[in-house]
Design a protein around this motif. Structure first.
Motif, PDB file in Angstrom:
ATOM      1  N   HIS A 284       0.874  -1.389  -0.020  1.00 42.71           N
ATOM      2  CA  HIS A 284       0.033   0.084   0.037  1.00 42.71           C
ATOM      3  C   HIS A 284       0.731   1.214   0.079  1.00 42.71           C
ATOM      4  N   VAL A 285       0.608   1.893  -0.920  1.00 46.30           N
ATOM      5  CA  VAL A 285       1.507   3.490  -1.070  1.00 46.30           C
ATOM      6  C   VAL A 285       0.478   4.603  -0.550  1.00 46.30           C
ATOM      7  N   ASP A 286       0.858   5.020   0.628  1.00 46.39           N
ATOM      8  CA  ASP A 286      -0.039   6.005   1.291  1.00 46.39           C
ATOM      9  C   ASP A 286       0.121   7.292   0.214  1.00 46.39           C
ATOM     10  N   TRP A 287      -0.301   7.594  -0.981  1.00 44.05           N
ATOM     11  CA  TRP A 287      -0.213   8.522  -1.836  1.00 44.05           C
ATOM     12  C   TRP A 287      -1.312   9.594  -1.627  1.00 44.05           C
ATOM     13  N   ARG A 288      -1.162  10.655  -1.633  1.00 44.75           N
ATOM     14  CA  ARG A 288      -2.329  11.735  -1.593  1.00 44.75           C
ATOM     15  C   ARG A 288      -2.125  12.835  -2.542  1.00 44.75           C
ATOM     16  N   PRO A 289      -2.852  13.573  -3.122  1.00 44.40           N
ATOM     17  CA  PRO A 289      -2.690  14.520  -4.142  1.00 44.40           C
ATOM     18  C   PRO A 289      -1.793  15.698  -3.527  1.00 44.40           C
ATOM     19  N   PRO A 290      -1.080  16.098  -4.094  1.00 44.60           N
ATOM     20  CA  PRO A 290      -0.199  17.221  -3.550  1.00 44.60           C
ATOM     21  C   PRO A 290      -0.879  18.230  -2.994  1.00 44.60           C
ATOM     22  N   ALA A 291      -0.620  19.029  -2.172  1.00 50.08           N
ATOM     23  CA  ALA A 291      -1.138  20.036  -1.414  1.00 50.08           C
ATOM     24  C   ALA A 291      -2.937  19.801  -1.120  1.00 50.08           C
ATOM     25  N   ASP A 292      -3.087  18.717  -0.913  1.00 51.45           N
ATOM     26  CA  ASP A 292      -4.392  18.126  -0.587  1.00 51.45           C
ATOM     27  C   ASP A 292      -5.282  18.348  -1.752  1.00 51.45           C
ATOM     28  N   GLY A 293      -4.652  18.641  -2.878  1.00 51.92           N
ATOM     29  CA  GLY A 293      -5.669  18.738  -3.885  1.00 51.92           C
ATOM     30  C   GLY A 293      -6.124  20.315  -4.482  1.00 51.92           C
ATOM     31  N   ASP A 294      -5.782  21.108  -3.412  1.00 55.98           N
ATOM     32  CA  ASP A 294      -6.149  22.498  -3.754  1.00 55.98           C
ATOM     33  C   ASP A 294      -5.433  23.012  -4.924  1.00 55.98           C
ATOM     34  N   PRO A 295      -6.645  23.593  -5.853  1.00 55.03           N
ATOM     35  CA  PRO A 295      -6.172  23.813  -7.272  1.00 55.03           C
ATOM     36  C   PRO A 295      -4.970  25.016  -7.234  1.00 55.03           C
ATOM     37  N   ALA A 296      -5.318  26.002  -6.450  1.00 58.84           N
ATOM     38  CA  ALA A 296      -4.445  27.134  -6.633  1.00 58.84           C
ATOM     39  C   ALA A 296      -3.252  26.862  -6.189  1.00 58.84           C
ATOM     40  N   ALA A 297      -2.975  26.011  -5.075  1.00 54.35           N
ATOM     41  CA  ALA A 297      -1.452  25.720  -4.680  1.00 54.35           C
ATOM     42  C   ALA A 297      -0.956  24.759  -5.735  1.00 54.35           C
ATOM     43  N   VAL A 298      -1.861  23.805  -6.341  1.00 57.57           N
ATOM     44  CA  VAL A 298      -1.265  23.027  -7.072  1.00 57.57           C
ATOM     45  C   VAL A 298      -0.498  23.838  -8.670  1.00 57.57           C
ATOM     46  N   ARG A 299      -1.416  24.767  -8.873  1.00 52.90           N
ATOM     47  CA  ARG A 299      -0.759  25.613  -9.806  1.00 52.90           C
ATOM     48  C   ARG A 299       0.322  26.253  -9.485  1.00 52.90           C
ATOM     49  N   ALA A 300       0.282  26.934  -8.134  1.00 52.09           N
ATOM     50  CA  ALA A 300       1.551  27.732  -7.800  1.00 52.09           C
ATOM     51  C   ALA A 300       2.907  26.519  -7.769  1.00 52.09           C
ATOM     52  N   LEU A 301       2.780  25.403  -7.327  1.00 51.59           N
ATOM     53  CA  LEU A 301       3.680  24.362  -7.059  1.00 51.59           C
ATOM     54  C   LEU A 301       4.290  23.753  -8.407  1.00 51.59           C
ATOM     55  N   THR A 302       3.315  23.970  -9.595  1.00 49.99           N
ATOM     56  CA  THR A 302       3.522  23.378 -10.897  1.00 49.99           C
ATOM     57  C   THR A 302       4.338  24.428 -11.515  1.00 49.99           C
ATOM     58  N   ASP A 303       4.251  25.756 -11.238  1.00 52.02           N
ATOM     59  CA  ASP A 303       4.857  27.086 -11.566  1.00 52.02           C
ATOM     60  C   ASP A 303       6.263  26.875 -11.007  1.00 52.02           C
ATOM     61  N   LEU A 304       6.391  26.597  -9.487  1.00 53.44           N
ATOM     62  CA  LEU A 304       7.575  26.717  -8.885  1.00 53.44           C
ATOM     63  C   LEU A 304       8.429  25.795  -8.995  1.00 53.44           C
ATOM     64  N   TYR A 305       7.906  24.469  -9.233  1.00 54.24           N
ATOM     65  CA  TYR A 305       8.697  23.402  -9.401  1.00 54.24           C
ATOM     66  C   TYR A 305       9.247  23.271 -11.103  1.00 54.24           C
ATOM     67  N   GLY A 306       8.239  24.068 -11.986  1.00 53.85           N
ATOM     68  CA  GLY A 306       8.553  23.768 -13.336  1.00 53.85           C
ATOM     69  C   GLY A 306       9.300  24.929 -13.820  1.00 53.85           C
ATOM     70  N   LEU A 307       8.715  25.767 -14.463  1.00 57.12           N
ATOM     71  CA  LEU A 307       9.444  27.028 -15.285  1.00 57.12           C
ATOM     72  C   LEU A 307      10.411  27.727 -14.408  1.00 57.12           C
ATOM     73  N   ARG A 308      10.099  28.111 -13.140  1.00 59.94           N
ATOM     74  CA  ARG A 308      10.802  28.934 -12.319  1.00 59.94           C
ATOM     75  C   ARG A 308      11.902  27.978 -11.549  1.00 59.94           C
ATOM     76  N   SER A 309      11.975  26.673 -11.780  1.00 60.86           N
ATOM     77  CA  SER A 309      12.622  25.823 -10.967  1.00 60.86           C
ATOM     78  C   SER A 309      14.024  26.209 -10.881  1.00 60.86           C
ATOM     79  N   ALA A 310      14.596  26.488 -12.059  1.00 62.66           N
ATOM     80  CA  ALA A 310      16.130  26.546 -12.170  1.00 62.66           C
ATOM     81  C   ALA A 310      16.319  28.026 -11.298  1.00 62.66           C
ATOM     82  N   ASP A 311      15.588  29.138 -11.415  1.00 64.34           N
ATOM     83  CA  ASP A 311      16.237  30.235 -10.555  1.00 64.34           C
ATOM     84  C   ASP A 311      16.061  29.689  -9.167  1.00 64.34           C
ATOM     85  N   ILE A 312      14.834  29.336  -8.874  1.00 66.76           N
ATOM     86  CA  ILE A 312      14.621  28.976  -7.441  1.00 66.76           C
ATOM     87  C   ILE A 312      15.593  27.911  -6.886  1.00 66.76           C
TER      88      ILE A 312
END
Lengths: 471, 471
Positions: free
Chosen positions: A37-65
């Protein structure tokens, strides 16, 4: 690649991997089949705004961060904070006013201050000589004639419900590489003391003792010995079972051992003997010194722009504040209760003030929770086994960006403690730093009534994440 | 019970258990089959006389021995050794003669004394004022006018190549429950010192310093504070990474912390400051105190008749002596080399004196090797990982009769350290206690040239076993 023909018979030893909700896994297990059993949960508890922010901050802006984070982590890991002086706060703390008290946590108005911190402030007002007794002190504080300042905004950190007045002695800790200096009060020790929310005569006398007896003697000791590398001692302390937050016994004793010849040179007057009794019975003596050292590093780290590493976590008993490197803004939520707590006989959760103090600065530099795995004393408190303590460290590993190169855990094959809380990981996993802390009475001035684990609310970190995205 | 029909086909997944010699296991493994190899050896290496003795002592006489052992183990585990005084050896050590030097290990004649111990004896003779310089001291010792006594026969234990004269200050450690008192010298500290086999002016001066400066001050401190529970401190030390033999940093610092107010009351004269400098830079300060505490327990334990528990293990650099509870006899073999050693640059095994000192008394009460598993510092020395240290403890588990109820290993889920070496198990398994120890130069007076692990020779234990059988 070799393609094999599909099997036509049914498998006799099905092995199942289940993600997320455990219902299916339970059903498979009930039939005697092997299931992971893998205790997987949607990131940020599935909160859409937070997921968008994470997608951005782990994605396009990742190198700068990542680049900014690397510099922040380097500063937190490599700075060498040294105790260089013990001085009166008014003389050294930037922006310290003549009638000002510094307090833990984010800025707060007198009317919102919790009861234990109010009591501590009254004790400090009397010790400063601004009022003859605590009733007069209360009136003065209510009148607004005493300015309240967030210690963190004055390069200072204070533990629990400490109120720091201008005449109080403070450690001066210098991080030469970064050109930063941070300050913290001398620890008040155990018992009937203001930092536990007491405003008794004894608590006031202890503040006077620190100013008149302990401060000048510590100043002479530091002047004689020269700069003391605080984290060199803490690193040895971690090898000896300190998390250097809840437990600082080994670090305290190493420091006492180091300063012993200078202590002897102080003389044998009754005040010096009293100073030695205070040192000898104060196993948390090293705590505030370690806090000032940590703050000298976060002050350096927070000069870096655009990083996702947390540089302030602190609580005033009413609110819990978070800051990110490069963003000079508080992200504030309600201060949480101290859960998973052990209470002294006769007390319970209904008596407890919310989480308070600046000591969580230690959790940002690889000490406290990150170092729990090496501490039998902390283990005893977290459940009893070293595995309980290891879990506390493992949680921090999940939300931290690096491993300390100076704080090493013998129980984890000398792996470095997790270092640098990454707000992206906090929001993604929903894991917030846990802080082992004392519990103060919420209203009657009893002082400490227990100890427990405070879990930071995720809301402040989420707000910080959104602000980072917008920056 | 269900009887199933034998399979007629050949097994496709044979799993083999192999006992003893590994040849068959290797052959099976080479064919890719699963094999469990049990490293079984005949007990006592197949020696018929030893096997007969073991059969007897584990068999018919087992009940008597177990009863005697239970009492021995209780005494080693439950006695509470307290530091009650610091006195001149002549005043308190039983049988201390006017012109006598006590030395480590079994009794020995001057001509058989190894070079580092000879040097230490010369230094002691000069410090006592019996000779003007080391040449005169050598002549005096050669003439036989100085009596040499085995410290262990005078309720005393001395570390490494210590020679203890009548004017030297000693710890007086009392085990009130057993009515036993034991003695040990104040540690000489690191560097150019006689216990490392040095006879330099500095080494002699250190002995004078201990007598004139350290001894009287420690006596005042103990007089002021009253009895100090030595193993209460050691038990905390074990929680903080001490094995309390090779590493006593935490215990030393806890003691310093405890005595700090009494140290301050000594004054600020230059001698007191020098005393504090000596304390502050002597991380093995607690070692001899712990040794005296251990000896006060083995003195009590050895009053029990007919037990198979070892109550003395000690080495004089020439011979290695073992004693059993209830048998007032030395079983002596050659002192072993210190193997698995790390040498300072420029030195090697050919320069090393054999194993020396009484400190292995600690290994008999659950400290030293038995406590290695909890000590990162010892681990660093035994191979680097905590697993290496755990192996040292595991070996002691195999030859010990009990677990300590006061020394608990956090890294082993707070299991007690192995306590009470059972000579039956030693001979049966061939595992003898390992002692972590310093290495002294064999001939040129350099002093310490490295550190390593000394493995006790099994012959003395075998002799003791045979004597127990005959008793």
């Amino acid at each position: 690649m070799t393609v094999t023909s599909p099997r036509t018979d049914l498998p006799t030893d099905a092995r199942v991997v289940n993600l997320g909700l455990p219902l299916f896994a339970d059903a498979v297990a009930a039939q005697g089949a092997s299931v992971l059993h893998v205790d997987w949960r949607p990131p940020a508890d599935g909160d859409p705004a937070a997921v968008r922010a994470l997608t951005d901050l782990y994605g396009l802006r990742s190198a700068d961060i990542e680049a900014a984070n690397a510099e922040v982590l380097r500063r937190l890991d490599e700075g060498v904070p040294c105790l260089v002086d013990v001085r009166t706060a008014a003389d050294v703390v930037p922006g310290m006013g003549e009638r000002m008290l510094l307090h833990p946590g984010p800025p707060i108005a007198w009317t919102d201050v919790c009861d234990p911190l109010k009591r501590s402030m009254r004790a400090a007002v009397v010790a400063e000589g601004w009022a003859a007794d605590v009733a007069a002190a209360d009136a003065l504080l209510s009148s607004g004639e005493v300015t309240l300042g967030s210690a963190n905004e004055h390069a200072t950190v204070v533990p629990m419900a400490t109120a720091l007045g201008p005449s109080a002695p403070v450690y001066v800790v210098e991080n030469a590489a970064g050109g930063t200096r941070a300050f913290a009060p001398i620890g008040q020790g155990p018992g009937d003391v203001a930092w536990f929310g007491r405003d008794s005569d004894a608590a006031i006398e202890r503040l006077v003792f620190l100013r008149e007896v302990a401060g000048p003697r510590l100043a002479r000791i530091v002047a004689q010995l020269g700069p003391i590398d605080v984290f060199a001692i803490a690193a040895q302390g971690v090898q000896m079972g300190d998390d250097v937050h809840m437990r600082t016994q080994a670090s305290t004793n190493l420091l006492i051992r180091n300063i012993l010849p200078a202590v002897a040179a102080l003389g044998d007057d009754p005040q010096t003997v009293a100073f030695c009794e205070y040192l000898s019975t104060n196993h948390l003596f090293f705590l505030t010194l370690a806090m000032a050292a940590a703050k000298s590093l976060t002050l350096w780290a927070e000069q870096v722009e655009g990083a996702s590493i947390v540089t302030t976590m602190s609580r005033n008993g009413t609110t819990y504040g978070v800051k990110l490197a490069g963003l000079d803004r508080w992200f504030v939520t309600d201060s949480p209760p101290v859960a998973d707590a052990l209470f002294y006989a006769g007390y319970g959760p209904e008596d407890a003030a919310p989480d308070i103090g600046d000591s969580a600065v230690l959790e940002l530099v690889g000490l406290g929770g990150p170092a729990a795995a090496g501490s039998p004393a902390v283990a005893a408190f977290l459940g009893g086994s070293m595995a309980d303590a290891a879990r506390a460290t493992d949680e921090m590993v999940q939300i931290c960006g690096a491993e300390s190169s100076r704080f090493k855990l013998p129980t984890m094959d000398f792996r470095g403690t997790p270092l640098g809380v990454d707000v992206r990981r906090v929001v993604e996993t929903g894991i917030t730093p846990k802080v082992n802390t004392g519990i103060l009475h919420a209203s009657d001035g009893t002082g400490q009534i227990g100890a427990g684990v405070a879990t930071a609310p995720v809301a402040g970190f989420r707000e910080a994440l959104m602000a980072l995205r917008e920056s």
